[in-house]
Enzyme design. Structure first.
Site, PDB file in Angstrom:
ATOM      1  N   ALA A  70       0.758  -1.252   0.069  1.00 11.35           N
ATOM      2  CA  ALA A  70      -0.139  -0.208  -0.020  1.00 11.35           C
ATOM      3  C   ALA A  70       0.874   1.320  -0.234  1.00 11.35           C
ATOM      4  CB  ALA A  70      -0.930   0.022   1.079  1.00 11.35           C
ATOM      5  N   THR A  71       1.977   1.130   0.412  1.00  3.27           N
ATOM      6  CA  THR A  71       2.684   2.502   0.843  1.00  3.27           C
ATOM      7  C   THR A  71       3.084   2.734  -0.990  1.00  3.27           C
ATOM      8  OG1 THR A  71       4.016   1.829   2.737  1.00  3.27           O
ATOM      9  CG2 THR A  71       5.175   3.460   1.394  1.00  3.27           C
ATOM     10  N   HIS A 205      -0.498  -8.145   2.948  1.00  2.28           N
ATOM     11  CA  HIS A 205      -0.147  -8.706   4.030  1.00  2.28           C
ATOM     12  C   HIS A 205      -1.294  -8.415   5.285  1.00  2.28           C
ATOM     13  CE1 HIS A 205       1.775  -5.173   6.463  1.00  2.28           C
ATOM     14  NE2 HIS A 205       1.648  -4.608   5.289  1.00  2.28           N
ATOM     15  N   THR A 244      10.227  -7.061 -12.623  1.00  2.00           N
ATOM     16  CA  THR A 244       9.791  -8.324 -12.769  1.00  2.00           C
ATOM     17  C   THR A 244       8.845  -8.668 -11.762  1.00  2.00           C
ATOM     18  OG1 THR A 244      11.930  -9.151 -13.490  1.00  2.00           O
ATOM     19  CG2 THR A 244      10.614 -10.780 -12.729  1.00  2.00           C
ATOM     20  N   CYS A 334       4.087   1.180  11.277  1.00  2.00           N
ATOM     21  CA  CYS A 334       5.058   1.827  10.451  1.00  2.00           C
ATOM     22  C   CYS A 334       5.610   3.349  11.333  1.00  2.00           C
ATOM     23  CB  CYS A 334       4.290   2.475   9.285  1.00  2.00           C
ATOM     24  SG  CYS A 334       3.344   1.242   8.616  1.00  2.00           S
TER      25      CYS A 334
HETATM   26  C1  LIG Z   1      -4.012   2.385   5.843  1.00  2.00           C
HETATM   27  C2  LIG Z   1      -2.690   1.852   5.698  1.00  2.00           C
HETATM   28  N1  LIG Z   1      -2.104   2.338   4.464  1.00  2.00           N
HETATM   29  C3  LIG Z   1      -0.805   1.937   3.979  1.00  2.00           C
HETATM   30  C4  LIG Z   1      -0.054   1.017   4.990  1.00  2.00           C
HETATM   31  C5  LIG Z   1       1.271   0.507   4.296  1.00  2.00           C
HETATM   32  O1  LIG Z   1       1.395  -0.535   3.678  1.00  2.00           O
HETATM   33  P1  LIG Z   1       2.438  -1.632   3.323  1.00  2.00           P
HETATM   34  O2  LIG Z   1       2.881  -2.092   4.534  1.00  2.00           O
HETATM   35  O3  LIG Z   1       1.835  -2.562   2.545  1.00  2.00           O
HETATM   36  O4  LIG Z   1       3.394  -0.650   2.496  1.00  2.00           O
HETATM   37  C6  LIG Z   1      -0.560   0.474   6.217  1.00  2.00           C
HETATM   38  C7  LIG Z   1       0.208  -0.321   7.130  1.00  2.00           C
HETATM   39  O5  LIG Z   1       0.357  -0.072   8.064  1.00  2.00           O
HETATM   40  C8  LIG Z   1      -2.044   0.991   6.556  1.00  2.00           C
HETATM   41  O6  LIG Z   1      -2.406   0.640   7.617  1.00  2.00           O
END
Ligand SMILES: Cc1ncc(COP(=O)(O)O)c(C=O)c1O
Length: 390
Positions: A70-71, A205, A244, A334
């Site tokens: 998601a990041t 994940h 890839t 994070c």
């Molecule tokens: C709402 C939200 N966005 C983004 C992320 C980041 O996701 P990723 O670990 O897949 O980069 C998280 C993870 O903590 C999240 O909860």
């Protein structure tokens, strides 16, 4: 150890692991090597996985860009739409309570001259703490707004945002709508047309898939979203994201999403029951305990497994140290390396001290009632002992 930190990450579903294993062995070829049968076989497996995921989200397979999570998806959505050569608008509207993975790319755009407007969500005394205030949004959004980005479900207080309502305002002004759905996909129904979004980020994940893989939905039907790629190279994925393809992880991600989707309602009901049981057990014994975020009775406004409580004056970190067998969180994963109190809790009106005295619990598919009862006992005992020392 009892694991109640499913917003940080989830254990992998056995079905997803099983689906991945052949791709580490016999089916190891590069999905881009379509000049030979081995590559074509893997490409077919990857295409099948992407088509399944797209179907479950209500999208077409060509509308899915595979990313590392998601990041990266948020970065691609925000930077990709705003830095595209045809983008003439200079304003982005979002919420102060968004994840750092969204606020980071917004800050980068701000340094580059974009105007970023971050709205305050509803406060703790309003009807749904953490929810967007649509009136504030309608004042902020205008003809210069390129993008509105509002997460579907918050990773700390679980508030679920009214995306379809937000979409109506975006359409009125011709602004694109992105949602970070990392916490929502696999937990509540997510359909890109029902939400009427243009871009949607997800991460495997968070729904019992492998780490380091996710995706971005990019609308092509009705209104085509134009994106500037952020990773350039071999031109994979229609030039939108070179590199890839991580074929085992993509196959595992699709299987994990299938498992979630087929058990969505039962899992949500059971997990909500466990969540409510935990809160009631704590509240019964701890008179000063306070719930952070939407009321538990407003079930549509809060993620099923999310609970966030303030144990003030006992500090969250102290509680975690006093109950080492419990995995919960005193900040989002994070950002928990930095000691700053939660910006989300402060956004709904908690003081720094109250935010530092809060814990987030994320209940998941494999948790049991006896685990919940055990956690409640541990926390009540530890809170009482720590309070006695104050
Ligand atoms: C709402 C939200 N966005 C983004 C992320 C980041 O996701 P990723 O670990 O897949 O980069 C998280 C993870 O903590 C999240 O909860």
């Amino acid at each position: 150890m009892i694991y109640l930190d499913h917003h940080a990450t989830t254990p992998i579903a056995p079905e997803a692991l099983e689906a991945m294993l052949p791709l580490f062995g016999e089916y190891f070829a590069n999905a881009g090597s379509t000049t030979h049968a081995a590559g074509r076989q893997v490409a077919a497996m990857v295409n099948d996985a992407v088509a399944k995921m797209a179907g479950l989200l209500g999208a077409d397979p060509e509308e899915i860009v595979i990313t590392s999570g998601a990041t990266e998806s948020n970065n691609l959505a925000v930077l990709g739409t705003c830095l595209h050569s045809r983008q003439k608008r200079r304003k982005i509207v979002s919420l102060v309570s968004e994840h750092q993975a969204l606020l980071g790319p917004l800050q980068r755009l701000q340094k580059g001259g974009f105007q970023i407007e971050l709205l305050q969500p509803q406060g703790r005394h309003d009807s749904v703490p953490g929810m967007i205030d649509l009136e504030r949004l309608s004042t902020a959004i205008d003809e210069d707004t390129a993008l509105v980005s509002v997460m579907l479900a918050n990773n700390e207080i679980g508030v679920v945002q009214p995306l379809a309502e937000i979409a109506k305002l975006c359409r009125q002004y011709g602004a694109l709508l992105h949602t970070d759905a990392a916490q929502a996909v696999g937990r509540i129904p997510v359909h890109v047309d029902d939400l009427d979004v243009d871009l949607l980020s997800f991460s495997a994940h968070k729904f019992y898939g492998p780490k380091g893989i996710g995706g971005l939905y990019v609308r092509r039907r009705e209104r085509r979203v134009r994106l500037q790629s952020q990773i350039v190279g071999g031109g994979q994925q229609h030039n939108l994201r070179s590199g890839t393809l991580n074929s085992p992880a993509i196959v595992g991600m699709a299987r994990a999403l299938e498992v979630c989707s087929s058990n969505l309602e039962e899992d949500a009901l059971r997990i909500t029951g466990l969540r409510d049981r935990l809160f009631q057990s704590l509240a019964r014994s701890l008179d000063m305990l306070r719930l952070n975020g939407p009321r538990l009775e407003d079930s549509g406004c809060r993620l099923p497994g999310n609970l966030n409580c303030c144990f003030y004056p006992v500090e969250g970190q102290s509680l975690m140290l006093a109950v080492p067998e419990l995995a919960a969180s005193s900040g989002s994963a994070c950002t928990s390396a930095e000691p700053a109190p939660s910006h989300v809790l402060q956004a709904i009106g908690l003081s720094e001290d109250e935010a530092r005295s809060s814990l987030r619990f994320g209940i998941g598919r494999f948790n049991t009632q006896s685990e919940i009862d055990q956690v409640a006992t541990w926390l009540v005992d530890a809170t009482e002992q720590l309070r006695a020392l104050l």
